[in-house]
Motif scaffolding. Sequence first.
Motif, PDB file in Angstrom:
ATOM      1  N   ARG A 158      44.777  40.529  39.078  1.00 27.29           N
ATOM      2  CA  ARG A 158      43.807  40.676  39.761  1.00 27.29           C
ATOM      3  C   ARG A 158      43.082  39.740  40.909  1.00 27.29           C
ATOM      4  NH1 ARG A 158      39.165  44.987  37.850  1.00 27.29           N
ATOM      5  NH2 ARG A 158      37.998  44.114  39.380  1.00 27.29           N
ATOM      6  N   GLU A 159      42.714  40.152  41.677  1.00 29.39           N
ATOM      7  CA  GLU A 159      42.875  38.805  42.603  1.00 29.39           C
ATOM      8  C   GLU A 159      41.214  39.109  43.248  1.00 29.39           C
ATOM      9  OE1 GLU A 159      44.184  38.900  46.477  1.00 29.39           O
ATOM     10  OE2 GLU A 159      46.445  39.051  46.056  1.00 29.39           O
ATOM     11  N   ASP A 160      40.556  39.604  42.570  1.00 26.18           N
ATOM     12  CA  ASP A 160      39.206  39.490  42.361  1.00 26.18           C
ATOM     13  C   ASP A 160      38.596  39.136  41.458  1.00 26.18           C
ATOM     14  OD1 ASP A 160      39.424  42.277  41.312  1.00 26.18           O
ATOM     15  OD2 ASP A 160      37.925  42.991  41.579  1.00 26.18           O
ATOM     16  N   ALA A 161      39.903  38.724  40.887  1.00 23.07           N
ATOM     17  CA  ALA A 161      39.122  38.098  38.314  1.00 23.07           C
ATOM     18  C   ALA A 161      38.658  36.757  39.329  1.00 23.07           C
ATOM     19  CB  ALA A 161      40.375  37.990  37.940  1.00 23.07           C
ATOM     20  N   ASP A 162      38.215  36.061  38.733  1.00 20.31           N
ATOM     21  CA  ASP A 162      37.465  34.985  38.669  1.00 20.31           C
ATOM     22  C   ASP A 162      38.180  33.721  38.002  1.00 20.31           C
ATOM     23  OD1 ASP A 162      36.134  31.728  38.352  1.00 20.31           O
ATOM     24  OD2 ASP A 162      33.921  33.319  37.336  1.00 20.31           O
ATOM     25  N   ALA A 163      38.944  33.206  38.903  1.00 22.18           N
ATOM     26  CA  ALA A 163      40.280  32.025  38.361  1.00 22.18           C
ATOM     27  C   ALA A 163      39.862  31.123  37.601  1.00 22.18           C
ATOM     28  CB  ALA A 163      41.185  31.730  39.986  1.00 22.18           C
ATOM     29  N   ALA A 164      38.807  30.342  37.928  1.00 22.99           N
ATOM     30  CA  ALA A 164      38.241  29.622  37.290  1.00 22.99           C
ATOM     31  C   ALA A 164      37.748  30.191  35.369  1.00 22.99           C
ATOM     32  CB  ALA A 164      36.722  29.028  37.543  1.00 22.99           C
ATOM     33  N   LEU A 165      37.345  31.244  35.448  1.00 26.33           N
ATOM     34  CA  LEU A 165      37.046  31.612  33.786  1.00 26.33           C
ATOM     35  C   LEU A 165      37.872  32.286  33.416  1.00 26.33           C
ATOM     36  CD1 LEU A 165      34.583  33.506  32.618  1.00 26.33           C
ATOM     37  CD2 LEU A 165      34.952  35.151  33.435  1.00 26.33           C
ATOM     38  N   GLN A 166      39.054  33.336  33.798  1.00 24.54           N
ATOM     39  CA  GLN A 166      40.390  33.144  33.639  1.00 24.54           C
ATOM     40  C   GLN A 166      40.830  31.621  32.023  1.00 24.54           C
ATOM     41  OE1 GLN A 166      40.726  36.556  32.940  1.00 24.54           O
ATOM     42  NE2 GLN A 166      38.753  37.021  34.173  1.00 24.54           N
ATOM     43  N   ILE A 167      40.735  30.755  33.387  1.00 26.46           N
ATOM     44  CA  ILE A 167      41.989  29.718  32.999  1.00 26.46           C
ATOM     45  C   ILE A 167      40.978  29.075  31.947  1.00 26.46           C
ATOM     46  CG2 ILE A 167      41.947  26.911  33.846  1.00 26.46           C
ATOM     47  CD1 ILE A 167      42.529  28.230  36.289  1.00 26.46           C
TER      48      ILE A 167
END
Length: 164
Positions: A138-147
Motif C-alpha cells: 500500500r502506498e499509504d502504509a508506513d514503510a518504516a513500520l513495515q520494515i
Amino acid sequence: MKYLVRDKVLAIGDDYWIEDEDGRHAFLVDGKALRVRDTLELRDPDGRILITLREKMLSFRDAMTLERDNRRLAVIRRKRLSLLRDHYRVTLAEGTELDVSGRILDREFKVEYEGELLALISRQWYRIRDTYAVDVIREDADAALQIAVAVCVIRMAEKEREDG
C-alpha cells in the motif's frame, strides 16, 4: 515499493543498510551493543531515529516493542503456533491490530490489516544468499513500520529457535 534486506541474523551491535529497489540506502538498522535487553534503531539515511525496537523485559510471552519519539508505537507478540505457519500479532498504540503470518524463518510471510495485504516479505525475488525483500504494497502504509515489524518478527523467531 520494495526494500532489499541483506539478512545477517544480527548479533547485538551489528549495523546494516536496507536499500530501496533502486539500490539507494533507505534505512539503517543500528544494533545497540552493551544493553541489558535487545535494542535496535531504525534510522533514515541522515541518521535520524525513526523507530526504536526493544525486547520487552519481564513479559509473560516473548514480545518486542516499537517506539517512535520515545512513545510506544506497537507491541509484537507471538500469536499462536501452527505446524505450517508462524503467527504474530502487532498491536498498535491506538488499538489497531496487524496480523503477521507465514514461514518467518524462511523469510516468506505477509503483514495484513483486516485481511488487506500491507507488506509481503519474500526471498523469491532474489537469488543472492541471505537476502530478502520487504515489498510495501500500500502506498499509504508506513514503510518504516513495515520494515521494523519484519525485522522484529524475524529476530523473535530466530531467538525462539535458538532457545529451543
